[in-house]
Design a protein around this motif. Structure first.
Motif, PDB file in Angstrom:
ATOM      1  N   VAL A 189     -33.928 -60.111   4.809  1.00  0.00           N
ATOM      2  CA  VAL A 189     -33.817 -61.570   4.743  1.00  0.00           C
ATOM      3  C   VAL A 189     -33.024 -62.092   5.939  1.00  0.00           C
ATOM      4  CG1 VAL A 189     -32.960 -63.524   3.382  1.00  0.00           C
ATOM      5  CG2 VAL A 189     -34.044 -61.583   2.231  1.00  0.00           C
ATOM      6  N   ALA A 190     -31.980 -61.360   6.333  1.00  0.00           N
ATOM      7  CA  ALA A 190     -31.196 -61.760   7.505  1.00  0.00           C
ATOM      8  C   ALA A 190     -32.035 -61.691   8.778  1.00  0.00           C
ATOM      9  CB  ALA A 190     -29.956 -60.870   7.639  1.00  0.00           C
ATOM     10  N   THR A 191     -32.874 -60.655   8.898  1.00  0.00           N
ATOM     11  CA  THR A 191     -33.776 -60.529  10.043  1.00  0.00           C
ATOM     12  C   THR A 191     -34.761 -61.690  10.076  1.00  0.00           C
ATOM     13  OG1 THR A 191     -33.615 -58.111  10.063  1.00  0.00           O
ATOM     14  CG2 THR A 191     -35.551 -59.072  11.111  1.00  0.00           C
ATOM     15  N   ALA A 192     -35.291 -62.045   8.910  1.00  0.00           N
ATOM     16  CA  ALA A 192     -36.201 -63.183   8.826  1.00  0.00           C
ATOM     17  C   ALA A 192     -35.521 -64.469   9.288  1.00  0.00           C
ATOM     18  CB  ALA A 192     -36.714 -63.344   7.400  1.00  0.00           C
ATOM     19  N   VAL A 203     -42.088 -64.786   8.154  1.00  0.00           N
ATOM     20  CA  VAL A 203     -42.855 -63.921   7.258  1.00  0.00           C
ATOM     21  C   VAL A 203     -44.168 -64.602   6.887  1.00  0.00           C
ATOM     22  CG1 VAL A 203     -42.848 -62.630   5.093  1.00  0.00           C
ATOM     23  CG2 VAL A 203     -40.698 -63.019   6.306  1.00  0.00           C
ATOM     24  N   SER A 204     -45.264 -63.918   7.116  1.00  0.00           N
ATOM     25  CA  SER A 204     -46.588 -64.411   6.746  1.00  0.00           C
ATOM     26  C   SER A 204     -46.934 -63.877   5.362  1.00  0.00           C
ATOM     27  CB  SER A 204     -47.621 -63.939   7.771  1.00  0.00           C
ATOM     28  OG  SER A 204     -48.921 -64.355   7.423  1.00  0.00           O
ATOM     29  N   THR A 251     -34.376 -61.837  -6.907  1.00  0.00           N
ATOM     30  CA  THR A 251     -34.349 -61.255  -5.563  1.00  0.00           C
ATOM     31  C   THR A 251     -35.487 -61.811  -4.716  1.00  0.00           C
ATOM     32  OG1 THR A 251     -33.320 -59.215  -6.347  1.00  0.00           O
ATOM     33  CG2 THR A 251     -34.520 -59.096  -4.266  1.00  0.00           C
ATOM     34  N   LEU A 252     -36.687 -61.845  -5.290  1.00  0.00           N
ATOM     35  CA  LEU A 252     -37.850 -62.349  -4.569  1.00  0.00           C
ATOM     36  C   LEU A 252     -37.665 -63.816  -4.186  1.00  0.00           C
ATOM     37  CD1 LEU A 252     -40.602 -61.470  -3.553  1.00  0.00           C
ATOM     38  CD2 LEU A 252     -41.549 -61.940  -5.821  1.00  0.00           C
ATOM     39  N   ALA A 253     -37.045 -64.586  -5.075  1.00  0.00           N
ATOM     40  CA  ALA A 253     -36.790 -66.002  -4.802  1.00  0.00           C
ATOM     41  C   ALA A 253     -35.847 -66.191  -3.623  1.00  0.00           C
ATOM     42  CB  ALA A 253     -36.226 -66.681  -6.049  1.00  0.00           C
ATOM     43  N   GLY A 254     -35.045 -65.150  -3.326  1.00  0.00           N
ATOM     44  CA  GLY A 254     -34.160 -65.225  -2.171  1.00  0.00           C
ATOM     45  C   GLY A 254     -34.907 -65.327  -0.864  1.00  0.00           C
ATOM     46  N   LEU A 255     -36.164 -64.901  -0.857  1.00  0.00           N
ATOM     47  CA  LEU A 255     -37.026 -65.077   0.315  1.00  0.00           C
ATOM     48  C   LEU A 255     -37.971 -66.249   0.115  1.00  0.00           C
ATOM     49  CD1 LEU A 255     -38.159 -64.068   3.066  1.00  0.00           C
ATOM     50  CD2 LEU A 255     -39.774 -62.679   1.740  1.00  0.00           C
TER      51      LEU A 255
END
Length: 448
Positions: A189-192, A203-204, A251-255
């Motif tokens: 997530v940090a990389t994104a 992210v696609s 967790t998924l919602a974090g992205l």
């Protein structure tokens, strides 16, 4: 598989993907050549003039690559084979054909749950002795078991998938100053965010195809909740309202909840079909930086972009959310829906190393066939992914939605596919998503 087994597989993946990150053919054995010669090693009957029909979900490059396998079968037998795309609702398409008295001779089922349903209805024909011999020779027990039901062997998993991979645009990473690929979900997530701040859609996501969203969930759930919980949820022995599901969705919602990190935002992701999610990562004026999906992504990269796998398009294992990185596998099982020499001959050929090596040479494909020559894979990246899958032996977790009844885990616009699309639309409503998932799962499992 035990957690230690998952760790071994994840470690093998990490090592092989890192090793093949640069030159995609540095071992010098070429894209589709070298190694042992197996052409003609499987005996097939003469089927001059016979017309056969094969149905599968593939379109575009995947269908074109599979057609090369059918061409060789026609050449060797004299049969004429036509391909029929099923669309995403494979079980509905085939069920209608069967009940109408016009089933294809052979079909590829993308869900093991559908194989069980069709076998219960008496719609599948058991493997003949020649096909069984090829299966016994070329496949491990774990893959054989996936194609069997109640003591009978109905199918052969000739196409496998490693669904724990993230593909990335090397130019986007370089422009953002990123030198290391993320190993953990937090780092991912940090990389994104770093990529987004540098001006790249990070992210696609192919959210128009609900199956891609189930794969996102499964990787997070396996890593975070562990293999035992994964198996329980796959069999609906625990409910989707379980706290472990809440944790995974959160967790998924974090992205998904960070609109700026998704190419086109959530609304754009929901309009993006899987092939476009790949092509918009490696082509266009403002390509995305990363796309999650299986090894079959290479078929779309090779056919629809100018990117070179292993140079412009590289890959890393799905990041660890819990103690271990996840390893989720999928696949397509070939089954006979009609009696007859032609259908069994095609199953025999599909189960052979000959067919596997022809298919591998096209790209966008890996096989669980342990006897095929790995030198026939089109690129080094795919070759190493396939080697890691085989190194796992029977220590793998199969795609969860593919184990479910089709009404829940394998039908466009309903069940898990629809519920996760709704969750992508509104990632804040974790409890609501759980409630809908459980209601749809309970209904589907009760009627299966």
């Amino acid at each position: 598989m035990a957690r230690t087994g998952a760790a071994v597989v994840a470690g093998a993946l990490a090592l092989t993907l890192t090793a093949c990150g640069g030159d995609d053919d540095k071992d010098g054995d070429g894209g589709g050549g070298g190694g042992k010669k197996t052409s003609g090693s499987v005996e097939l009957p003469k089927l001059d003039g016979q017309k056969l029909e094969v149905a599968a979900v593939w379109t575009g490059p995947e269908q074109k690559n599979f057609t090369k396998v059918l061409d060789e079968f026609e050449k060797r037998t004299g049969a004429q084979v036509s391909f029929v795309p099923t669309g995403n609702n494979t079980s509905t398409f085939l069920g209608t054909k069967i009940e109408g008295g016009a089933p294809p001779d052979v079909a590829f089922l993308p869900q093991v749950g559908v194989l069980h349903q069709f076998a219960d209805k008496g719609w599948l024909k058991p493997l003949g002795s020649e096909a069984q011999a090829q299966l016994d020779k070329n496949f491990s027990q774990g893959w054989k078991d996936l194609g069997a039901y109640k003591g009978k062997q109905y199918g052969t998993y000739v196409k496998a998938a490693n669904k724990s991979l993230v593909w990335y645009n090397t130019d986007a990473f370089e422009a953002a100053g990123i030198t290391d690929t993320p190993k953990t979900w937090k780092d991912f997530v940090a990389t994104a965010q770093t990529l987004s701040d540098a001006g790249s859609p990070a992210v696609s996501v192919g959210g128009a195809d609900g199956w891609t969203l189930t794969d996102w969930f499964e990787n997070i759930y396996l890593s975070q909740a562990g293999p035992e919980k994964y198996d329980q949820l796959a069999a609906h022995k625990i409910k989707w309202t379980d706290p472990s599901v809440k944790d995974a969705l959160t967790t998924l919602a974090g992205l998904w909840g960070k609109d700026e990190l998704l190419a086109g935002g959530r609304s754009g992701a929901l309009r993006t079909e899987f092939p476009k999610s790949v092509t918009q990562t490696f082509s266009g004026d403002s390509p995305a930086a990363m796309v999650y999906e299986g090894d079959f992504v290479t078929a779309n990269i090779n056919a629809d972009t100018k990117a070179k796998v292993g140079t412009d398009a590289k890959v890393f294992p799905f990041p660890a959310v819990g103690d271990q990185a996840p390893v989720v596998s999928g696949g397509d099982v070939a089954v006979a829906l009609k009696d007859g020499k032609g259908a069994q001959a095609l199953l025999t050929f599909l189960s052979s190393t000959d067919a596997a090596e022809i298919w591998a040479a096209q790209g966008g494909f890996i096989s669980p066939n342990k006897e095929m020559d790995p030198a026939t894979y089109k690129d080094g990246v795919t070759r190493d992914i396939a080697k890691a899958l085989l190194a796992a032996g029977d220590d793998f977790r199969f795609d969860m939605s593919d184990q479910a009844p089709a009404a829940f885990g394998g039908t466009q616009g309903v069940g898990e596919w629809k519920d996760l699309q709704d969750f992508l639309r509104n990632p804040k409503d974790v409890a609501g998503a759980q409630k809908k998932l459980e209601a749809d799962a309970a209904k589907a499992y009760k009627s299966s």
